[in-house]
Design an enzyme around this catalytic site. Sequence first.
Site, PDB file in Angstrom:
ATOM      1  N   VAL A   1       0.786  -1.014  -0.053  1.00  0.00           N
ATOM      2  CA  VAL A   1       0.016   0.020   0.084  1.00  0.00           C
ATOM      3  C   VAL A   1       0.868   1.208  -0.086  1.00  0.00           C
ATOM      4  O   VAL A   1       0.509   2.133  -0.676  1.00  0.00           O
ATOM      5  CB  VAL A   1      -0.993   0.099   1.165  1.00  0.00           C
ATOM      6  N   ALA A   2       1.929   1.237   0.886  1.00  0.00           N
ATOM      7  CA  ALA A   2       2.983   2.548   0.572  1.00  0.00           C
ATOM      8  C   ALA A   2       3.430   2.521  -0.622  1.00  0.00           C
ATOM      9  O   ALA A   2       3.926   3.806  -0.834  1.00  0.00           O
ATOM     10  CB  ALA A   2       3.905   2.204   1.853  1.00  0.00           C
TER      11      ALA A   2
ATOM     12  N   ILE B   1       2.571   1.809  -3.539  1.00  0.00           N
ATOM     13  CA  ILE B   1       1.659   2.224  -4.910  1.00  0.00           C
ATOM     14  C   ILE B   1       1.063   3.361  -4.814  1.00  0.00           C
ATOM     15  O   ILE B   1       0.418   3.696  -3.696  1.00  0.00           O
ATOM     16  CB  ILE B   1       0.388   0.980  -4.608  1.00  0.00           C
TER      17      ILE B   1
ATOM     18  N   GLU C   1      -1.573   5.060  -5.154  1.00  0.00           N
ATOM     19  CA  GLU C   1      -2.910   4.830  -5.498  1.00  0.00           C
ATOM     20  C   GLU C   1      -3.613   6.270  -6.089  1.00  0.00           C
ATOM     21  O   GLU C   1      -4.526   5.995  -7.085  1.00  0.00           O
ATOM     22  CB  GLU C   1      -3.717   4.597  -4.114  1.00  0.00           C
TER      23      GLU C   1
ATOM     24  N   ASP D   1      -3.924  18.937 -43.032  1.00  0.00           N
ATOM     25  CA  ASP D   1      -4.639  19.300 -44.174  1.00  0.00           C
ATOM     26  C   ASP D   1      -4.383  20.602 -44.528  1.00  0.00           C
ATOM     27  O   ASP D   1      -4.356  21.607 -43.531  1.00  0.00           O
ATOM     28  CB  ASP D   1      -6.222  18.972 -43.739  1.00  0.00           C
TER      29      ASP D   1
ATOM     30  N   ASN E   1      -1.151   8.505   1.964  1.00  0.00           N
ATOM     31  CA  ASN E   1      -1.043   8.330   0.799  1.00  0.00           C
ATOM     32  C   ASN E   1      -2.328   9.221   0.008  1.00  0.00           C
ATOM     33  O   ASN E   1      -1.977   9.695  -1.098  1.00  0.00           O
ATOM     34  CB  ASN E   1      -0.965   6.953   0.312  1.00  0.00           C
TER      35      ASN E   1
ATOM     36  N   ASP F   1      -1.004  13.440   1.001  1.00  0.00           N
ATOM     37  CA  ASP F   1      -0.221  13.540  -0.395  1.00  0.00           C
ATOM     38  C   ASP F   1      -0.942  13.854  -1.506  1.00  0.00           C
ATOM     39  O   ASP F   1      -0.729  14.735  -2.242  1.00  0.00           O
ATOM     40  CB  ASP F   1       0.387  12.219  -0.873  1.00  0.00           C
TER      41      ASP F   1
END
Length: 901
Positions: free
Chosen positions: A291-292, A294, A296, A338, A722, A726
């Site tokens: 968990v730390a 990744i 998320e 074009d 997280n 964060d």
Amino acid sequence: MSESKNYLAYTESIDQVKAHFETDLSQGLSSQEAAKRLESYGTNEIQEEERRSTFQKFIDQFKDFMIIVLLAAAAISAVVGISQGEGITDTIIILIVVLLNAVLGVFQEAKAEEAIDALKKMSSPLAHVLRDGDVKEIKSTQLVPGDVVLLEAGDVVPADIRLVEASSLKIEEAALTGESVPVEKNTDALENPEAGIGDRYNMGYSSTNVTYGRGKGIITGTGMETEVGHIAKMLSFTQKQLTPLQRDQEALGKTLTKAIIVVAVVTFLIGTLLNGMGIMEMLLVSISLAVAAIPEGLPAISTIILSLGTQTMADRNALVRTLPAVETLGSTQVICSDKTGTLTLNEMTVEHVFHDDQLFAANQDLDLNSHFIHSFVLPNDSKVDNDGKIIGDPTETAMVKYAIDHQMDYKGLLADYPRIDEVPFESDRKLMSTIHKLEDGRFAVYVKGAPDQLIQRATQIEINGQVRPIQEADISKIQEQNESLAKQALRVLAGAYKIIDQVPATVNSETVENDLIFTGLVAMIDPERQEAKDSIRKARNAGIRTVMITGDHAITAQAIAERLEILDPKAADNSSHVMTGAELNEISDEELAKNVANYSVYARVSPEHKVRIIKAWQANDKTVSMTGDGVNDAPSLKQADIGVGMGITGTEVSKGASDMVLADDNFQTIVVAVEEGRKVFSNIQKAVQFLLSANLGEIITLFVATLFGWVILEPIHILWINLVTDVFPAIALGMEKADPDTMKYAPRTKEDSFLSFGIFPSILYQGVFEGAITLLVYWYVDIHLGLEHTLAETMAFITLGLQQLFHSYNVKSVFKSLFSSNPFDNKYLNLAFLGSGALLFGVILIPGINGFFDVHNPNLEQWIICIVASFALVILTEIVKFIFRTTGLADKYQSIPHLDD
């Protein structure tokens, strides 16, 4: 009747086509035969592929490797939590994150499905067709191959047809071919089976517009067998490219996930085998570590930063349809554009006039009451509506606009010179004549048309108001001017007149178009957009190459490219940098990819050619943008890394296939969007640096703690940091201002990623500092002072959280000192710092909540220890940045070439 698919009707005579489709030009098909063919061929409409449901798109969001690992961590956490009697709080939080990412992913997945819908809407709802010998108006969906269709000005061509009659027929095919001028049609069979769509003068194509004359044709293709249907198939089979952002996120996710699994397994083995910790306890620690590690919140934060970028772009007329397109623009290395309507105005404009033996620029004043002006605006079918809009054939409206811009009273002129008869334009003689009654009872004949045709009918010339016999020297000079103007890709028409006492009994070319007095030449072009020229220069300064791709003729494309400075206007060999569709057919995809950088202009190309060119650049690992406004641009818009459609002149098909639409059709807006895209990437990089360095600090903290047999942080502490502490600073970093030099650097390449330009080493040393400081505080409180374990955990939690808040200011710049400019110039970051700090402190200070988080309130001295230790990260980072700058390592890492203005 044999199968019509791939039948080259344009190479066959009318009798051969009639026999092939077993039809009668005077009777058409019978109702019974039409019904049989309808059952065999299906309805005349665009079919769409089966679309994925919203639920299917939602499920697809869970196929990401990182998401699967998170779900596994949630499941293990639930089992362990229940077995340990600690509940499933961690599991719920993880699942909320996963679900939030999935919802955002579905929202973000705005596929260009409406492109097919737009193709269907373009079809003509009704058509005039011969059935059972009578002209009937039927739904165009009921048309079948072999039907005989009647066309007149204002009609939309309902299917692909081989023309069998064409009376002054002109069809505007710009949306399909990119050619701005309506095409004059005839019924002659073509010898070249490789002729492009724009050169098939005996064909009419579904969804194009009849602008002049009338015609009759045999339907050769309906539904998906039309050229528009072919484009629909290409759209269905063209796979949208992953954007650089998506590639980076995918690569980053896989790399992180693999590293996380290895570290979690190693941690579990060390804890159980070396330190004798329990299996369930170490499972929880390993899950905490996963968990730390990744990030998320990164997908959600990226989406939010991209969304903020879309808002900024929308304010500047760039409407983004798919979020990753915001960042993709910033990495664009090649813009394939074009010509018609994108780099040019798609509006024929008079640029020069040759009159009185002199060449004049269009902005120079001339006598509006002269025979010269009258010879172009009177034999002219343009109309001016009540709003002042000029309606008609583009070449004719250009001449009327020229006169009106010079303050002519056009409606007054028509009233003073009433038209009493005419000889309509015909493609074989390329002339149009009108007869007007004069006040003295005589009549004026005015003629305009192709210079080579008209000069054969002129016996006199008017110069400075004086009429005299035309001489060979006059003809030579006229021809010389015509050739000179034509070489500049200007469309040239000639004018003439004569005064007669009475109108001939029979008005036709033979009785009217003779003994004319030559007045002069008018030269027109679909001019380049001035802002496009400036934008191409700015793009070049930013290291971005512009390539023109058009269905127009090579000489026109080259001339416009030189005027826009896509090609060097002073170079003598520009034709060697122009490739035509016919030349493209002669080389393989491999040869094209090898030599694609040698060509800046592609002319007379088909939709398939445009896709091949895009793929050739992509085969050279270039990030390619394609801009366009026509149906023929849709497949290449979808194939490109980012397709840019035109909001005003663009067809719904092209807009539907695009990632971004320019609301003002201004090529300059692309450069603005590129700058915003570069800023977005830079800000996402900052968020990545911030999150990954923070997560690395957490990994080091947990891993080293496990080595020593310490229990330093709970899973809920990591999740709170997280997802709350964060996230807000990371979002605020997405609102950093753009570097003022951002458009002076070459675009990043596909080899560059989130971790390039010094980000990776910064993540490493900053993560090490964060972990070391957190471990040091824990050791000081728990081991050195021997205070309560829960207090040591709490102070480690506070220190880690506060470090990350202070660290958000560190990542404002990779190598520049935080104090080299105002560190508080981002008010959103300041608010995020205060808000996240309040949430962190609230968890510690608010009774009830601190019990849920299993933390204690430290005393004042302990709070000071946490704050000072946390701020130490800023000091240490400043020292390392100074070392990087003074040793030259900063310049080495930031190795994007800086471009001169």
